[in-house]
Enzyme design. Structure first.
Site, PDB file in Angstrom:
ATOM      1  N   SER A  34       1.532  55.543  53.391  1.00 55.53           N
ATOM      2  CA  SER A  34       0.694  54.903  52.372  1.00 55.53           C
ATOM      3  C   SER A  34      -0.780  54.874  52.780  1.00 55.53           C
ATOM      4  O   SER A  34      -1.121  54.911  53.957  1.00 55.53           O
ATOM      5  CB  SER A  34       1.162  53.471  52.116  1.00 55.53           C
TER       6      SER A  34
HETATM    7  N1  SAH Z   1       6.239  52.437  54.611  1.00 51.87           N
HETATM    8  C1  SAH Z   1       6.097  53.855  54.771  1.00 51.87           C
HETATM    9  C2  SAH Z   1       5.884  54.540  53.436  1.00 51.87           C
HETATM   10  C3  SAH Z   1       6.760  55.734  53.319  1.00 51.87           C
HETATM   11  S1  SAH Z   1       6.960  56.385  51.691  1.00 51.87           S
HETATM   12  C4  SAH Z   1       5.005  54.206  55.761  1.00 51.87           C
HETATM   13  O1  SAH Z   1       4.284  53.283  56.197  1.00 51.87           O
HETATM   14  O2  SAH Z   1       4.880  55.367  56.143  1.00 51.87           O
HETATM   15  C5  SAH Z   1       8.409  55.540  51.148  1.00 51.87           C
HETATM   16  C6  SAH Z   1       9.675  55.801  51.882  1.00 51.87           C
HETATM   17  O3  SAH Z   1      10.721  55.154  51.160  1.00 51.87           O
HETATM   18  C7  SAH Z   1      10.106  57.275  51.999  1.00 51.87           C
HETATM   19  O4  SAH Z   1      10.243  57.612  53.351  1.00 51.87           O
HETATM   20  C8  SAH Z   1      11.442  57.323  51.259  1.00 51.87           C
HETATM   21  O5  SAH Z   1      12.384  58.196  51.846  1.00 51.87           O
HETATM   22  C9  SAH Z   1      11.901  55.878  51.351  1.00 51.87           C
HETATM   23  N2  SAH Z   1      12.897  55.479  50.357  1.00 51.87           N
HETATM   24  C10 SAH Z   1      12.967  55.807  49.040  1.00 51.87           C
HETATM   25  N3  SAH Z   1      14.044  55.232  48.460  1.00 51.87           N
HETATM   26  C11 SAH Z   1      14.667  54.521  49.440  1.00 51.87           C
HETATM   27  C12 SAH Z   1      15.843  53.711  49.482  1.00 51.87           C
HETATM   28  N4  SAH Z   1      16.620  53.520  48.401  1.00 51.87           N
HETATM   29  N5  SAH Z   1      16.204  53.133  50.653  1.00 51.87           N
HETATM   30  C13 SAH Z   1      15.449  53.311  51.767  1.00 51.87           C
HETATM   31  N6  SAH Z   1      14.328  54.067  51.797  1.00 51.87           N
HETATM   32  C14 SAH Z   1      13.930  54.657  50.648  1.00 51.87           C
END
Ligand code: SAH
Length: 224
Positions: free
Chosen positions: A70
């Site tokens: 993000s």
């Molecule tokens: N907090 C992260 C943001 C990553 S983007 C950071 O600081 O880098 C969001 C993430 O959510 C992705 O890696 C995606 O695979 C995950 N995601 C999407 N749906 C999900 C679910 N149902 N359960 C767990 N993770 C999920």
């Protein structure tokens, strides 16, 4: 709570880091603890080496598997909001991704639980938590649309991927007066919502605070 030992992990340019913190302040982030934690956390370690030189720009960046780390402003904003009604002890993050948001939270609250549905991303993040000695992060490979029942309730839940509607299960795993910070809506039309449970009731107060753009929250775990 935990603090990162920045010796030996490389500081990259101190000046570009300071510039990012100034930018966050200029855009209205004023929780000093959040700003300080973002200043000392090595974001360049959470992205691929080829993009590391852009780590302290205020932008989302790819982390593989069609996911992104993000934008720093959004991380700061969500963290600030999560802490806005007083300290929180136990927090659940849905969507570990690179692990950056979890690493920020781990320096501000007692315990961070985080779940990710893409196994290689989770494993990479876990290695980093170890390297940075963030021992108060407990991470698991699982589908966060159902929260993480085993450790519920949580004082706060933060979702870093967007569902089209708020999953009931996340509301049910909030402790009394717990807060849920969650982007909601279809791609291209999302809003960041802050939902606060009223005492120990099943009434929730809801506020929209920003237009945002997140990857979708998908059900089930990815086949690896
Ligand atoms: N907090 C992260 C943001 C990553 S983007 C950071 O600081 O880098 C969001 C993430 O959510 C992705 O890696 C995606 O695979 C995950 N995601 C999407 N749906 C999900 C679910 N149902 N359960 C767990 N993770 C999920």
């Amino acid at each position: 709570m935990n603090s990162i030992d920045i010796r030996g992990v490389g500081m990259t340019s101190q000046r570009t880091r300071e510039r990012l913190i100034q930018r966050l302040k200029d855009h209205g982030i004023n929780n000093q603890k959040v700003l300080e934690v973002m200043r000392v956390t090595p974001r360049h370690l959470f992205i691929e080496e080829a993009l590391a030189h852009r780590a302290y720009e205020d932008t989302a960046l790819p982390i593989g598997y069609r996911q992104t780390i993000s934008q720093p402003f959004i991380v700061a904003r969500m963290t600030e909001v999560l802490l806005s009604q007083g300290p929180r002890r136990k927090v659940l993050e849905v969507g570990t991704g690179s692990g950056y948001q979890a690493a920020i939270l781990a320096q501000l609250v007692d315990e961070v639980y985080t779940v990710e549905r893409i196994k290689p991303l989770l494993q990479k993040a876990q290695q980093l938590f170890k390297k940075l000695r963030l021992r108060n992060i407990i991470a698991a490979y699982s589908d966060g649309t159902v929260g993480w029942r085993e450790h519920a309730p949580y004082d706060a839940i933060i979702t870093t991927a967007a569902p089209e509607e708020v999953p009931d299960e996340l509301l049910h795993q909030l402790a009394p007066d717990g807060i849920l910070v969650i982007p909601v809506g279809p791609s291209g039309d999302q809003e960041l919502r802050v939902i606060t449970r009223q005492g120990d009731t099943s009434h929730y107060d809801e506020e929209v605070i920003e237009r945002v753009s997140f990857v979708p929250l998908l059900s089930g775990t990815a086949v690896s």
